[in-house]
Design a protein around this motif. Structure first.
Motif, short mmCIF file in Angstrom:
data_model
loop_
_atom_site.label_atom_id
_atom_site.label_comp_id
_atom_site.label_asym_id
_atom_site.label_seq_id
_atom_site.Cartn_x
_atom_site.Cartn_y
_atom_site.Cartn_z
N THR A 52 4.35 -7.19 1.49
CA THR A 52 5.56 -7.39 0.71
C THR A 52 5.86 -8.87 0.48
O THR A 52 6.80 -9.20 -0.23
N GLY A 53 5.05 -9.76 1.06
CA GLY A 53 5.21 -11.20 0.84
C GLY A 53 4.47 -11.65 -0.41
O GLY A 53 3.84 -10.86 -1.11
N VAL A 58 -0.18 -10.53 -4.15
CA VAL A 58 -1.36 -10.91 -4.93
C VAL A 58 -2.56 -10.08 -4.49
O VAL A 58 -3.33 -9.58 -5.32
N VAL A 59 -2.73 -9.90 -3.18
CA VAL A 59 -3.85 -9.11 -2.66
C VAL A 59 -3.72 -7.65 -3.10
O VAL A 59 -4.70 -7.04 -3.54
N ALA A 60 -2.52 -7.10 -3.01
CA ALA A 60 -2.32 -5.70 -3.41
C ALA A 60 -2.63 -5.52 -4.90
O ALA A 60 -3.30 -4.55 -5.28
N ARG A 70 -6.03 3.17 -5.46
CA ARG A 70 -4.90 3.91 -5.99
C ARG A 70 -3.86 4.24 -4.92
O ARG A 70 -2.78 4.74 -5.23
N GLU A 71 -4.20 4.01 -3.66
CA GLU A 71 -3.26 4.28 -2.58
C GLU A 71 -3.16 3.03 -1.71
O GLU A 71 -4.14 2.61 -1.10
N LEU A 72 -1.97 2.43 -1.66
CA LEU A 72 -1.73 1.25 -0.84
C LEU A 72 -0.66 1.55 0.18
O LEU A 72 0.33 2.23 -0.12
N LEU A 73 -0.84 1.04 1.39
CA LEU A 73 0.18 1.11 2.41
C LEU A 73 0.56 -0.32 2.73
O LEU A 73 -0.26 -1.08 3.26
N LEU A 74 1.77 -0.72 2.33
CA LEU A 74 2.20 -2.11 2.50
C LEU A 74 3.08 -2.24 3.73
O LEU A 74 3.87 -1.42 4.01
#
Length: 74
Positions: A52-53, A58-60, A70-74
């Motif tokens: 969330t930073g 940028v990485v996400a 297609r699936e991210l866990l932040l």
């Protein structure tokens, strides 16, 4: 369903008659140092710590746009 309860896993889900449990896998760069470009990134959720930073954002975005995640866990 009884097998899932007796497995001792803290989290489990029954999908299509089978029991699935969450697992994390470490990504190791290839021997040629390309940062794992040969990996199949779109095969499951990707954990981005600090996602969330500013840099995490940028990485996400890179993972979604360039690697097809297609699936991210932040």
């Amino acid at each position: 369903m009884v097998a899932a309860l007796a497995s001792g896993e803290p989290e489990a889900v029954v999908v299509g008659g089978g029991v699935r449990v969450p697992r994390l896998a470490r990504v190791v760069p290839d021997a040629d140092g390309d940062g794992g470009a040969g990996l199949e990134w779109g095969r499951g959720p990707v954990l981005v710590t600090g996602g969330t930073g500013g840099l995490g954002r940028v990485v996400a975005r890179h993972l979604v746009v360039e690697r097809g995640v297609r699936e991210l866990l932040l």
